[in-house]
Design an enzyme around this catalytic site. Structure first.
Site, PDB file in Angstrom:
ATOM      1  N   GLU A  16       0.838  -1.218   0.000  1.00 13.24           N
ATOM      2  CA  GLU A  16       0.000   0.000   0.000  1.00 13.24           C
ATOM      3  C   GLU A  16       0.866   1.258   0.000  1.00 13.24           C
ATOM      4  OE1 GLU A  16      -2.782  -0.827  -0.872  1.00 13.24           O
ATOM      5  OE2 GLU A  16      -2.859  -2.874  -0.110  1.00 13.24           O
ATOM      6  N   GLU A  23      -1.498  -1.979 -10.260  1.00 10.29           N
ATOM      7  CA  GLU A  23      -1.185  -3.131  -9.408  1.00 10.29           C
ATOM      8  C   GLU A  23       0.073  -3.901  -9.827  1.00 10.29           C
ATOM      9  OE1 GLU A  23      -2.431  -3.346  -6.589  1.00 10.29           O
ATOM     10  OE2 GLU A  23      -4.246  -2.133  -6.769  1.00 10.29           O
TER      11      GLU A  23
HETATM   12  N1  BES Z   1      -6.011  -1.213  -4.443  1.00  8.66           N
HETATM   13  C1  BES Z   1      -5.982  -2.554  -4.008  1.00  8.66           C
HETATM   14  C2  BES Z   1      -7.309  -3.052  -3.518  1.00  8.66           C
HETATM   15  C3  BES Z   1      -8.426  -2.986  -4.533  1.00  8.66           C
HETATM   16  C4  BES Z   1      -8.221  -3.291  -5.854  1.00  8.66           C
HETATM   17  C5  BES Z   1      -9.690  -2.631  -4.123  1.00  8.66           C
HETATM   18  C6  BES Z   1      -9.278  -3.215  -6.762  1.00  8.66           C
HETATM   19  C7  BES Z   1     -10.726  -2.568  -5.032  1.00  8.66           C
HETATM   20  C8  BES Z   1     -10.525  -2.855  -6.361  1.00  8.66           C
HETATM   21  C9  BES Z   1      -4.927  -2.774  -2.926  1.00  8.66           C
HETATM   22  O1  BES Z   1      -3.778  -2.017  -3.109  1.00  8.66           O
HETATM   23  C10 BES Z   1      -4.462  -4.183  -3.042  1.00  8.66           C
HETATM   24  O2  BES Z   1      -3.922  -4.509  -4.059  1.00  8.66           O
HETATM   25  N2  BES Z   1      -4.656  -4.997  -2.020  1.00  8.66           N
HETATM   26  C11 BES Z   1      -4.189  -6.352  -2.022  1.00  8.66           C
HETATM   27  C12 BES Z   1      -2.883  -6.418  -1.256  1.00  8.66           C
HETATM   28  C13 BES Z   1      -1.955  -7.512  -1.653  1.00  8.66           C
HETATM   29  C14 BES Z   1      -1.700  -7.651  -3.107  1.00  8.66           C
HETATM   30  C15 BES Z   1      -0.630  -7.340  -0.930  1.00  8.66           C
HETATM   31  C16 BES Z   1      -5.268  -7.202  -1.403  1.00  8.66           C
HETATM   32  O3  BES Z   1      -6.061  -6.668  -0.641  1.00  8.66           O
HETATM   33  O4  BES Z   1      -5.335  -8.375  -1.658  1.00  8.66           O
HETATM   34 ZN    ZN Z   2      -2.621  -2.797  -4.729  1.00  9.60          ZN
END
Ligand code: BES
Ligand code: ZN
Length: 623
Positions: free
Chosen positions: A303, A325
């Site tokens: 994050e 991502e």
């Molecule tokens: N931004 C994302 C979460 C997200 C993505 C929310 C798409 C809604 C729509 C966040 O940064 C994320 O990637 N979280 C991952 C963390 C992991 C890859 C370390 C998660 O929650 O799985």
């Molecule tokens: Zn992410």
């Protein structure tokens, strides 16, 4: 600003673009809604623009006012809702006739309230919180749920600063993805407190965020606090003590200081559908990351990385999501490399490369589970008519990261990649960009490197390169040796004990992924022994327990059902629930588990789950 068309928005941002948002809302826990207004500033991009088109969903719009006029009956604008689709509606506001030249500034107020259809807001009763005394609410707007609380141009192509005023019942505390703008104001007669937050950096609507509850905060570093209920404060403070160390490593790799001032963490209930969400200044994280031994803090590194890839340089539409991502995964792993090297010289590259192996396993699992929707295994899928939250998977993360690893291999290693990334952040900061812009920038920087971009972006499947021979295999070999030990025919011959997995927890994850992805069915005696020896069902590390449970279900080991039932009642994370409920449905199709039992489990937890989870499963599992 990029002018690509966003398939998931009705906003006419090519004609008139929003430049400031000022929501002013009261939180009503009794009715589970927010009411008030949002003031919107927009600027016309050419002449003869007749309307400002905004995205809304689940909002009861009362009226729209022209704030440039004194309040009279003329100052109300006759809005319409010409288009209405399940993923959002179009709020069409006629522009005042004197506001139709290029560069004209429009200033309007939308009066409205949210409703139970506002899927971006999740509400908890006091008994669903740690302290059990006060209610709690939070918002999760990525990908397209900002429109369920704020009328806006809900596309990541548009970036604006925002100022949010929130009125809550005393003694509740509000927190937003921005800094506190002024001291909270108490109204003793009404028993309320008004908080005002301001985010000066232009951000896409999906990064606006709010949480309200009995929140306390405690310092965890020179620019960081952790926010949560009193009951979790000590544990959270310990768990996330490496935050400053990750921030410094990220600044060093990205070659640019952290631009947002403070970096705080806010702990949410386990129902939160993600591990973390990079809301600026205030990352939202799931309570499930608190394991007592910092095993899941890579999510914090992730994050933090979004402070550059995502929040400064933003994907201009959701088919370009991998720019957020994939880049973040790649840089997150460089941070883990740097931190490992600081802790023990000579280990950095080994750790990074093993993290990349873990990622390749994740990609393999994701491609396997998307067999029936292969379009979604493309790095840049066609998203017309699709809710990006339904398309959410590990593909953009891991196929995106794999592409960057491939580029690293082509350009001669980590350092040339870092040199390029630093320029990329300087060039595109505060902008929203498309795949094309990223590719163009890369090609300018490395004119002699040839890449088959079309295959990477638009072909289905695993991607045209296998990274294994490029990656350091030290840790992977240890893992593979244990996999080999367990892929035999009978459990009796397996000589194993708990010390086998006294290693990096990521190795246990890869071990379980490889057992699942190897294609060989495991006997029930083997699965039973796995759990007896390593106690996976009791693991506090959710990444490990979910992998074990999935492996067990895939191998039709239904004895694990009570553990699965307990797990899905505590953890609402989408990447866990999708495979677990998916496997339960398959087992019920095969009549190995009673379909009604699966529906009952779902029904029992349904009200605890976020709307994105309910949208994914209601059709299959709601009564
Ligand atoms: N931004 C994302 C979460 C997200 C993505 C929310 C798409 C809604 C729509 C966040 O940064 C994320 O990637 N979280 C991952 C963390 C992991 C890859 C370390 C998660 O929650 O799985
Ligand atoms: Zn992410």
């Amino acid at each position: 600003m990029s002018l690509g068309i966003d398939p998931n928005s009705y906003a006419n941002y090519h004609e008139v673009v929003v430049t400031n948002l000022e929501p002013n809302l009261t939180v009503d826990f009794n009715r589970k809604l927010l009411y008030g207004y949002t003031d919107i500033t927009a600027i016309t991009k050419h002449s003869n623009v007749a309307y400002l088109d905004l995205d809304i969903r689940g909002l009861a719009v009362e009226s729209v006012q022209n704030l440039d006029e004194k309040v009279t009956s003329h100052s109300y604008l006759n809005f319409t809702i010409p288009r209405n689709h399940s993923i959002g509606a179009q709020l069409r506001v006629p522009l005042p006739t004197d506001k139709q030249n290029e560069g004209d500034k429009v200033h309007i107020r939308v009066n409205y309230s949210t409703s139970e259809l506002s899927g971006g807001i999740q509400w908890f009763e006091p008994n669903q919180t740690a302290g059990k005394k006060h209610p709690f609410m939070y918002t999760q707007f990525q990908a397209i749920l900002a429109r369920t609380m704020i009328p806006c141009q809900d596309t990541p192509a548009v970036k604006q600063p925002y100022t949010m005023s929130v009125t809550v019942a005393d003694p509740l505390v509000a927190a937003c993805s921005g800094a506190e703008h002024c001291k909270p104001v108490k109204d003793e007669s009404k028993g309320t407190i008004k908080y005002v937050f301001h985010q000066p950096v232009p951000i896409p609507s999906y990064l606006i965020a709010l949480a309200v509850g009995a929140l306390k905060r405690e310092s965890i570093g020179p620019r960081s606090f952790v926010w949560c209920e009193q009951e979790q404060l000590e544990a959270a403070k310990d768990e996330f003590s490496q935050t400053e160390c990750f921030l410094k490593a990220a600044e060093d790799i990205c070659g640019m200081e952290y631009k947002w001032g403070t970096y705080d963490l806010l702990v949410l209930p386990g129902a939160f559908p993600y591990g973390g969400m990079e809301n600026p200044n205030l990352t939202f994280i799931s309570a499930s990351l608190i394991t007592g031994n910092k095993e899941l803090t890579d999510v914090i590194a992730h994050e933090i990385t979004h402070s550059w890839s995502g929040n400064l340089v933003t994907n201009s539409s959701w088919p370009d999501f991998w720019l957020n991502e994939g880049f973040t995964m790649y840089i997150e792993r460089l941070i883990l490399m740097k931190v490992a090297e600081q802790n023990e010289k000579g280990t950095g590259m080994k750790v990074r490369d093993f993290q990349a192996c873990l990622g390749y396993g994740e990609l393999t699992s994701a491609v396997r589970s998307l067999q029936s929707t292969p379009e979604l295994t493309k790095l840049a899928p066609d998203m017309r008519g699709i809710d990006p939250d339904d398309a959410f998977s590990r593909i953009p993360y891991e196929k995106g990261c794999l592409l960057l690893l491939y580029l690293e291999h082509l350009v001669g290693g980590v350092q040339p990649m870092i040199d390029w990334l630093r320029k990329y952040f300087v060039e595109f900061q505060r902008q929203s960009i498309t795949n094309k812009q990223m590719i163009h920038h890369f090609e300018q920087h490395f004119p002699n490197v040839k890449v088959d971009w079309n295959t990477w972006l638009y072909e289905e499947g695993m991607g045209p390169w296998n990274p294994m021979s490029y990656l350091d295999q030290t840790m992977n070999k240890q893992t593979q040796a244990l996999v080999d030990k367990w892929t035999v025919d009978g459990a009796n011959d397996i000589d194993a004990n708990a010390s086998d997995i006294k290693w990096d927890p990521a190795q246990t994850m890869v071990f379980l992924d490889n057992l699942a992805n190897g294609g060989k069915k495991l006997g029930h005696d083997v699965i039973k022994k796995l759990d007896e020896v390593y106690e996976f069902s009791k693991s506090k590390n959710v990444e490990i327990s979910v992998r074990f449970l999935r492996l067990a279900l895939e191998n039709e080991y239904v004895d694990v059902l009570p553990v699965v039932e307990d797990f899905v009642s505590k953890h609402g994370r989408s990447v866990y629930l999708k495979p677990l409920y998916g496997e339960l449905i398959l087992l019920s199709d095969k009549k190995l588990v009673d379909k009604q039992k699966v529906k009952d489990i779902y029904q029992k937890n349904r009200s605890y789950y976020h709307s994105v989870i309910r949208n994914a499963f209601d059709a299959k599992l709601a009564h």
